[in-house]
Write a protein that holds these residues in place. Structure first.
Motif, PDB file in Angstrom:
ATOM      1  N   LEU A 119       0.816  -1.216   0.000  1.00  0.00           N
ATOM      2  CA  LEU A 119       0.000   0.000   0.000  1.00  0.00           C
ATOM      3  C   LEU A 119       0.853   1.271   0.000  1.00  0.00           C
ATOM      4  N   ALA A 120       2.175   1.130   0.191  1.00  0.00           N
ATOM      5  CA  ALA A 120       3.055   2.297   0.331  1.00  0.00           C
ATOM      6  C   ALA A 120       2.956   3.282  -0.844  1.00  0.00           C
ATOM      7  N   PRO A 121       2.959   2.840  -2.121  1.00  0.00           N
ATOM      8  CA  PRO A 121       2.852   3.809  -3.222  1.00  0.00           C
ATOM      9  C   PRO A 121       1.551   4.629  -3.182  1.00  0.00           C
ATOM     10  N   LEU A 122       0.459   3.984  -2.805  1.00  0.00           N
ATOM     11  CA  LEU A 122      -0.814   4.715  -2.702  1.00  0.00           C
ATOM     12  C   LEU A 122      -0.733   5.788  -1.622  1.00  0.00           C
ATOM     13  N   ILE A 123      -0.108   5.438  -0.501  1.00  0.00           N
ATOM     14  CA  ILE A 123       0.003   6.385   0.617  1.00  0.00           C
ATOM     15  C   ILE A 123       0.863   7.583   0.210  1.00  0.00           C
ATOM     16  N   ARG A 124       1.918   7.347  -0.569  1.00  0.00           N
ATOM     17  CA  ARG A 124       2.770   8.456  -1.027  1.00  0.00           C
ATOM     18  C   ARG A 124       1.999   9.405  -1.944  1.00  0.00           C
ATOM     19  N   VAL A 125       1.156   8.854  -2.798  1.00  0.00           N
ATOM     20  CA  VAL A 125       0.349   9.704  -3.681  1.00  0.00           C
ATOM     21  C   VAL A 125      -0.626  10.539  -2.853  1.00  0.00           C
ATOM     22  N   VAL A 126      -1.262   9.913  -1.882  1.00  0.00           N
ATOM     23  CA  VAL A 126      -2.204  10.635  -1.029  1.00  0.00           C
ATOM     24  C   VAL A 126      -1.501  11.748  -0.265  1.00  0.00           C
TER      25      VAL A 126
END
Length: 529
Positions: A119-126
């Motif tokens: 989930l890390a890439p999604l969290i960075r975008v958010v």
């Protein structure tokens, strides 16, 4: 307050609330086709990270603009307003950057806490959306402080339209281009960045069109960032107000950290736990839709409550507060009961299968609790009382935080639903007890509670009969047939509740007139009589 200014305040509040209504409707509706295209695991991926975006939106649309508009409105003239903006911007800017850095750099750690490192890439975008919070908040707050609500309203709706378009494009990519659920989720979250850019462009256009100049946020005077009295007020009236404004989002964030982990601890394989959490997440758009009408009531009552308070008309204020709570309680309870009874049909019709019916039936009880909480919050907000709803929200959030893991471990997603209802119940009881007995008398006046229970039990009896008829008939139904049967059940439930409300005189004539189609219902009743 002069009559012309009062009129501007009332019209502005209606415009802003209408825009919020449209944005919430969009936010609830798009999740159905998204889940249909990406499946329960893809829906899980998106919903795990969504609460972080929800917090950014709460800050950019509610907490900070509300504080900033109040602070700007307190200034005597244009020059003083400009100085106030320049005093505040450094601390808001640094807060946005700090939140961005904390979430972006800590994305891997947050993802591991959620039990899913991917989930890390999604969290960075958010995390990038938090960079938009300061500038969007200042433009919106400045406009609102000068009673110009249209720029905020237009930017809010377009922000959601663009975000939803990108999310649906991402789901198309999953189907057409074979993207993984995590790639799809990352692209879907990028919609929040695109929406923020569009909102900023719209606000800049309005700023130039209305004033012919920029807002004047630069150059930044960094010394004012450390002004403690102002920073403390910023935290209390801006940041902390966002806690009770985004209560349900915070509950969802707790679920993101605990539910999937607790399901795995209870013996489920990681992928099965993710899919199960995705099924549980179906309840969120259903609750949002259920709260749409209750939220729309605030567009009618909050401006009126504020007006009567400013005019120091205590009699009308008290009568309007009780009327508001009567309508909110009735609509929220009827919506929660009807949706719970029809949920198996709705679940199959909207989400392709009947998985998770029991936890979802329990979860939609949040419609009643949140509807009432919002009613009490609106009354407190009209009085400029923030501490009571804030304490209530924090107390409920603490109960949710403590209860979610053990209940989910023991009972699965049924336990997760119960922890949500338990936390909201604590919030509701606390905020109701802190409200004056004169307002709480709405329950006993004209035997309102007895009449409401009569109408609700009648609705339950009729809809259960409808459900039993469908069981006996046992049609081999398609999703379309299920949808039509569910809509028929909704019509039957609404008609039953309204008929019983008329018979029992649940509402006064004035209250009927404030309801959607209330005037037509009364006209039809008179013709029959």
């Amino acid at each position: 307050m002069p009559e012309t200014k009062m009129k501007s305040v009332m019209q502005g509040a209606l415009v802003l609330t209408a825009a919020s209504f449209v944005a919430k409707l969009l936010s609830a509706v798009y999740r159905v086709p998204f889940q249909n295209l990406v499946g329960d695991e893809g829906f899980y991926v998106y919903q795990q990270v969504y609460p972080l975006y929800g917090l950014a939106m709460t800050l950019a649309l509610s907490g900070l603009p509300q504080f900033l508009s109040k602070y700007v409105a307190e200034q005597a003239g244009v020059k003083e307003q400009q100085k106030a903006i320049q005093r505040l911007f450094p601390m808001v800017f640094l807060s946005g950057v700090a939140l961005f850095a904390l979430i972006f750099l800590g994305a891997s750690f947050i993802a591991r806490l959620m039990g899913d490192p991917e989930l890390a890439p999604l969290i960075r975008v958010v995390a990038v959306t938090f960079l938009f919070v300061p500038i969007l908040s200042f433009y919106r707050g400045n406009f609102q402080g000068n009673l110009l609500m249209t720029p905020t309203a237009v930017s809010q709706v377009w922000e959601q339209l663009v975000r939803v378009a990108v999310i649906l494009l991402a789901s198309f990519g999953f189907v057409r281009w074979g993207l993984s659920v995590y790639q799809t989720g990352t692209l879907a979250m990028f919609g929040a960045v695109c929406g923020g850019l569009v909102a900023l462009i719209i606000l800049l256009v309005y700023q130039k069109k209305i004033t012919g100049r920029r807002l004047g946020l630069y150059p930044i005077n960094w010394r004012t960032a450390w002004h403690w009295p102002l920073f403390r007020r910023f935290l209390v009236e801006g940041g902390l107000v966002s806690i009770y404004s985004g209560l349900l989002i915070l509950f969802q964030l707790v679920d993101s950290f605990f539910v999937a982990n607790a399901l795995q601890a209870g013996g489920l394989l990681p992928q099965v736990a993710r899919v199960t959490k995705g099924v549980y997440d179906r309840g969120q758009p259903l609750v949002q839709l259920g709260l749409v009408v209750a939220g729309a009531l605030s567009s009618t009552f909050l401006p009126a409550l504020t007006k009567y308070l400013l005019q120091k008309n205590e009699g009308l204020y008290l009568a309007t507060s009780k009327m508001y709570l009567r309508l909110t309680t009735s609509i929220s309870l009827a919506a929660a009961a009807g949706l719970a009874l029809l949920l198996p049909l709705i679940n199959y019709a909207l989400f392709k299968d009947a998985s998770g019916n029991l936890p979802l039936i329990i979860y939609v009880g949040a419609i009643f609790e949140m509807g009432m909480i919002q009613g009490y919050q609106s009354i407190a907000q009209s009085q400029n009382r923030f501490r009571i709803p804030l304490r209530a929200a924090l107390l409920g959030l603490a109960v949710k935080f403590v209860a979610t893991w053990p209940l989910t471990w023991a009972l699965g997603t049924v336990g997760a639903s119960c922890s949500t209802l338990l936390g909201l119940a604590v919030t509701l009881v606390y905020i109701a007890k802190q409200t004056t007995p004169a307002i709480n008398a709405f329950l006993t006046e004209r035997r309102f509670l007895v009449k409401l229970l009569f109408c609700t039990l009648g609705l339950v009896f009729v809809v259960v009969g409808y459900d039993l008829f469908l069981v006996i008939w046992d049609p081999a139904i398609s999703r379309l047939t299920a949808l039509l049967l569910a809509l028929s059940g909704v019509v039957i439930g609404i008609a039953t509740f309204l008929k019983l409300a008329l018979v029992s005189k649940l509402f006064t004539i004035r209250e009927w007139l404030l309801l959607p189609f209330g005037k037509k219902i009364l006209t039809m009743k008179r013709k029959k009589d």
